[in-house]
Design a protein around this motif. Sequence first.
Motif, PDB file in Angstrom:
ATOM      1  N   GLN A   1       0.678  -1.153  -0.003  1.00 30.31           N
ATOM      2  CA  GLN A   1      -0.005  -0.033  -0.151  1.00 30.31           C
ATOM      3  C   GLN A   1       0.909   1.068  -0.028  1.00 30.31           C
ATOM      4  OE1 GLN A   1      -3.849   0.374   0.341  1.00 30.31           O
ATOM      5  NE2 GLN A   1      -3.118  -0.975  -0.968  1.00 30.31           N
ATOM      6  N   ALA A   2       1.906   1.247   0.729  1.00 27.41           N
ATOM      7  CA  ALA A   2       2.939   2.393   0.866  1.00 27.41           C
ATOM      8  C   ALA A   2       3.303   2.544  -0.692  1.00 27.41           C
ATOM      9  CB  ALA A   2       3.937   2.174   1.545  1.00 27.41           C
ATOM     10  N   GLY A   3       3.783   1.590  -1.505  1.00 26.45           N
ATOM     11  CA  GLY A   3       4.171   1.743  -2.919  1.00 26.45           C
ATOM     12  C   GLY A   3       3.182   2.205  -3.786  1.00 26.45           C
ATOM     13  N   THR A   4       2.106   1.726  -3.576  1.00 23.11           N
ATOM     14  CA  THR A   4       1.046   2.322  -4.273  1.00 23.11           C
ATOM     15  C   THR A   4       0.661   3.797  -4.005  1.00 23.11           C
ATOM     16  OG1 THR A   4      -0.032  -0.021  -4.351  1.00 23.11           O
ATOM     17  CG2 THR A   4      -1.577   2.227  -4.819  1.00 23.11           C
ATOM     18  N   ALA A   5       0.595   4.128  -2.827  1.00 24.29           N
ATOM     19  CA  ALA A   5       0.569   5.446  -2.337  1.00 24.29           C
ATOM     20  C   ALA A   5       1.590   6.552  -3.045  1.00 24.29           C
ATOM     21  CB  ALA A   5       0.507   5.515  -0.782  1.00 24.29           C
ATOM     22  N   ALA A   6       2.746   6.039  -2.866  1.00 23.63           N
ATOM     23  CA  ALA A   6       3.878   6.847  -3.553  1.00 23.63           C
ATOM     24  C   ALA A   6       3.676   6.973  -4.807  1.00 23.63           C
ATOM     25  CB  ALA A   6       5.091   6.179  -3.191  1.00 23.63           C
TER      26      ALA A   6
ATOM     27  N   THR B   1       7.336  10.567  -0.933  1.00 27.25           N
ATOM     28  CA  THR B   1       7.787   9.560  -0.113  1.00 27.25           C
ATOM     29  C   THR B   1       6.640   9.503   0.622  1.00 27.25           C
ATOM     30  OG1 THR B   1      10.298  10.068   0.006  1.00 27.25           O
ATOM     31  CG2 THR B   1       9.335   8.632   1.765  1.00 27.25           C
ATOM     32  N   ALA B   2       5.876   8.340   0.557  1.00 27.10           N
ATOM     33  CA  ALA B   2       4.966   7.724   1.519  1.00 27.10           C
ATOM     34  C   ALA B   2       5.243   6.951   2.612  1.00 27.10           C
ATOM     35  CB  ALA B   2       3.822   6.815   0.462  1.00 27.10           C
ATOM     36  N   THR B   3       4.380   7.324   3.881  1.00 22.66           N
ATOM     37  CA  THR B   3       4.844   6.713   4.855  1.00 22.66           C
ATOM     38  C   THR B   3       3.413   6.097   5.373  1.00 22.66           C
ATOM     39  OG1 THR B   3       6.543   8.221   5.505  1.00 22.66           O
ATOM     40  CG2 THR B   3       5.812   6.830   7.268  1.00 22.66           C
TER      41      THR B   3
ATOM     42  N   ASP C   1      -9.076   2.596   3.508  1.00 25.78           N
ATOM     43  CA  ASP C   1      -9.397   3.665   4.428  1.00 25.78           C
ATOM     44  C   ASP C   1      -8.914   3.403   5.729  1.00 25.78           C
ATOM     45  OD1 ASP C   1     -10.740   5.032   2.285  1.00 25.78           O
ATOM     46  OD2 ASP C   1     -12.641   3.901   2.682  1.00 25.78           O
ATOM     47  N   TRP C   2      -8.703   2.139   6.183  1.00 28.25           N
ATOM     48  CA  TRP C   2      -8.292   1.858   7.512  1.00 28.25           C
ATOM     49  C   TRP C   2      -6.724   2.072   7.684  1.00 28.25           C
ATOM     50  CZ3 TRP C   2      -4.929  -2.479   8.053  1.00 28.25           C
ATOM     51  CH2 TRP C   2      -4.883  -3.261   7.005  1.00 28.25           C
ATOM     52  N   LEU C   3      -5.931   2.545   6.843  1.00 32.04           N
ATOM     53  CA  LEU C   3      -4.379   2.883   6.733  1.00 32.04           C
ATOM     54  C   LEU C   3      -4.474   4.380   6.905  1.00 32.04           C
ATOM     55  CD1 LEU C   3      -3.121   0.197   4.756  1.00 32.04           C
ATOM     56  CD2 LEU C   3      -3.044   0.193   7.039  1.00 32.04           C
ATOM     57  N   SER C   4      -3.453   4.853   7.770  1.00 30.71           N
ATOM     58  CA  SER C   4      -2.971   6.031   7.808  1.00 30.71           C
ATOM     59  C   SER C   4      -1.725   6.316   6.756  1.00 30.71           C
ATOM     60  CB  SER C   4      -2.882   6.949   9.307  1.00 30.71           C
ATOM     61  OG  SER C   4      -1.970   5.997   9.873  1.00 30.71           O
ATOM     62  N   VAL C   5      -1.708   7.504   6.000  1.00 32.31           N
ATOM     63  CA  VAL C   5      -0.673   7.729   5.174  1.00 32.31           C
ATOM     64  C   VAL C   5      -0.358   8.871   5.197  1.00 32.31           C
ATOM     65  CG1 VAL C   5      -2.137   7.930   2.972  1.00 32.31           C
ATOM     66  CG2 VAL C   5       0.207   7.431   2.748  1.00 32.31           C
ATOM     67  N   ALA C   6       1.058   9.498   5.291  1.00 31.26           N
ATOM     68  CA  ALA C   6       1.341  10.604   5.121  1.00 31.26           C
ATOM     69  C   ALA C   6       2.635  10.711   3.865  1.00 31.26           C
ATOM     70  CB  ALA C   6       2.245  10.967   6.447  1.00 31.26           C
ATOM     71  N   CYS C   7       2.421  11.769   2.926  1.00 30.62           N
ATOM     72  CA  CYS C   7       3.377  11.680   2.020  1.00 30.62           C
ATOM     73  C   CYS C   7       4.026  13.028   1.870  1.00 30.62           C
ATOM     74  CB  CYS C   7       2.538  11.707   0.610  1.00 30.62           C
ATOM     75  SG  CYS C   7       1.981  10.115   0.232  1.00 30.62           S
ATOM     76  N   ASP C   8       5.354  12.952   1.631  1.00 30.22           N
ATOM     77  CA  ASP C   8       6.310  14.059   1.529  1.00 30.22           C
ATOM     78  C   ASP C   8       6.727  14.443  -0.172  1.00 30.22           C
ATOM     79  OD1 ASP C   8       6.093  14.830   4.058  1.00 30.22           O
ATOM     80  OD2 ASP C   8       7.773  13.396   4.526  1.00 30.22           O
ATOM     81  N   ALA C   9       6.406  15.421  -0.647  1.00 33.79           N
ATOM     82  CA  ALA C   9       6.774  15.642  -1.898  1.00 33.79           C
ATOM     83  C   ALA C   9       8.041  16.693  -2.033  1.00 33.79           C
ATOM     84  CB  ALA C   9       5.476  16.319  -2.716  1.00 33.79           C
ATOM     85  N   ALA C  10       8.788  16.354  -2.915  1.00 36.12           N
ATOM     86  CA  ALA C  10       9.887  17.083  -3.222  1.00 36.12           C
ATOM     87  C   ALA C  10      10.365  17.309  -4.701  1.00 36.12           C
ATOM     88  CB  ALA C  10      11.310  16.656  -2.421  1.00 36.12           C
ATOM     89  N   GLU C  11      10.203  18.604  -5.129  1.00 35.70           N
ATOM     90  CA  GLU C  11      10.337  18.878  -6.476  1.00 35.70           C
ATOM     91  C   GLU C  11      11.849  18.950  -6.813  1.00 35.70           C
ATOM     92  OE1 GLU C  11       7.759  21.426  -8.617  1.00 35.70           O
ATOM     93  OE2 GLU C  11       5.933  20.871  -7.702  1.00 35.70           O
ATOM     94  N   GLY C  12      12.334  18.574  -7.930  1.00 34.73           N
ATOM     95  CA  GLY C  12      13.665  18.956  -8.225  1.00 34.73           C
ATOM     96  C   GLY C  12      14.018  18.815  -9.568  1.00 34.73           C
TER      97      GLY C  12
ATOM     98  N   ALA D   1       6.067   1.691   7.001  1.00 34.33           N
ATOM     99  CA  ALA D   1       6.401   1.233   5.983  1.00 34.33           C
ATOM    100  C   ALA D   1       6.734   2.544   4.748  1.00 34.33           C
ATOM    101  CB  ALA D   1       5.339   0.283   5.118  1.00 34.33           C
ATOM    102  N   ARG D   2       7.837   2.526   4.133  1.00 34.57           N
ATOM    103  CA  ARG D   2       8.151   3.814   3.574  1.00 34.57           C
ATOM    104  C   ARG D   2       8.561   3.390   2.220  1.00 34.57           C
ATOM    105  NH1 ARG D   2      10.594   5.014   8.411  1.00 34.57           N
ATOM    106  NH2 ARG D   2       9.681   6.902   9.487  1.00 34.57           N
ATOM    107  N   LYS D   3       8.128   4.103   1.174  1.00 35.64           N
ATOM    108  CA  LYS D   3       8.153   3.834  -0.261  1.00 35.64           C
ATOM    109  C   LYS D   3       8.435   5.031  -0.939  1.00 35.64           C
ATOM    110  CE  LYS D   3       7.949  -0.620  -0.100  1.00 35.64           C
ATOM    111  NZ  LYS D   3       8.843  -1.481  -0.449  1.00 35.64           N
ATOM    112  N   THR D   4       9.131   5.134  -2.078  1.00 34.62           N
ATOM    113  CA  THR D   4       9.372   6.488  -2.727  1.00 34.62           C
ATOM    114  C   THR D   4       9.411   6.131  -4.165  1.00 34.62           C
ATOM    115  OG1 THR D   4      11.061   7.184  -1.043  1.00 34.62           O
ATOM    116  CG2 THR D   4      11.142   8.276  -3.245  1.00 34.62           C
ATOM    117  N   ALA D   5       8.621   7.111  -4.791  1.00 31.58           N
ATOM    118  CA  ALA D   5       8.231   7.141  -6.350  1.00 31.58           C
ATOM    119  C   ALA D   5       8.577   8.522  -7.157  1.00 31.58           C
ATOM    120  CB  ALA D   5       6.914   6.680  -6.704  1.00 31.58           C
TER     121      ALA D   5
END
Length: 121
Positions: free
Chosen positions: A47-52, A94-96, A76-87, A111-115
């Motif tokens: 789910q973290a990979g999908t969110a990222a 990065t989804a956590t 819906d039952w999972l909480s996710v936080a995403c940080d975006a960085a433009e470069g 679980a942390r994944k980045t895309a």
Amino acid sequence: MSYDAEVRRARRDRGQVAIEYLGFIPILILVAMAGVQIGLIAYTAQQAGTAARAGARAASLEPGAAQEGCQNAVSDWLSVACDAAEGGDEVTVTATVEIPSIVPGWDFGDARKTATMPLDH
């Protein structure tokens, strides 16, 4: 040995088997809980990979849309936080996702994944 003695011995043996079975039940429950927890850890990582990926896709189309894209992509039952960085000409998200625990008091962390996606705007 008389017939009555054999019947009494058989009855005692049945009771012993029942007691042994009751003693083995906690071990079976522990193994089942461990299997479910391992499945939850794998599901959360997926789910973290999908969110990222969803957050990076949303942020590549519209700045600031990473969190909404992440949230819409997970259960819906999972909480996710995403940080975006433009470069430059790309955005990295990065989804956590917090790994749920079925055993109270045990913490498995996040679980942390980045895309990364190219910017389209």
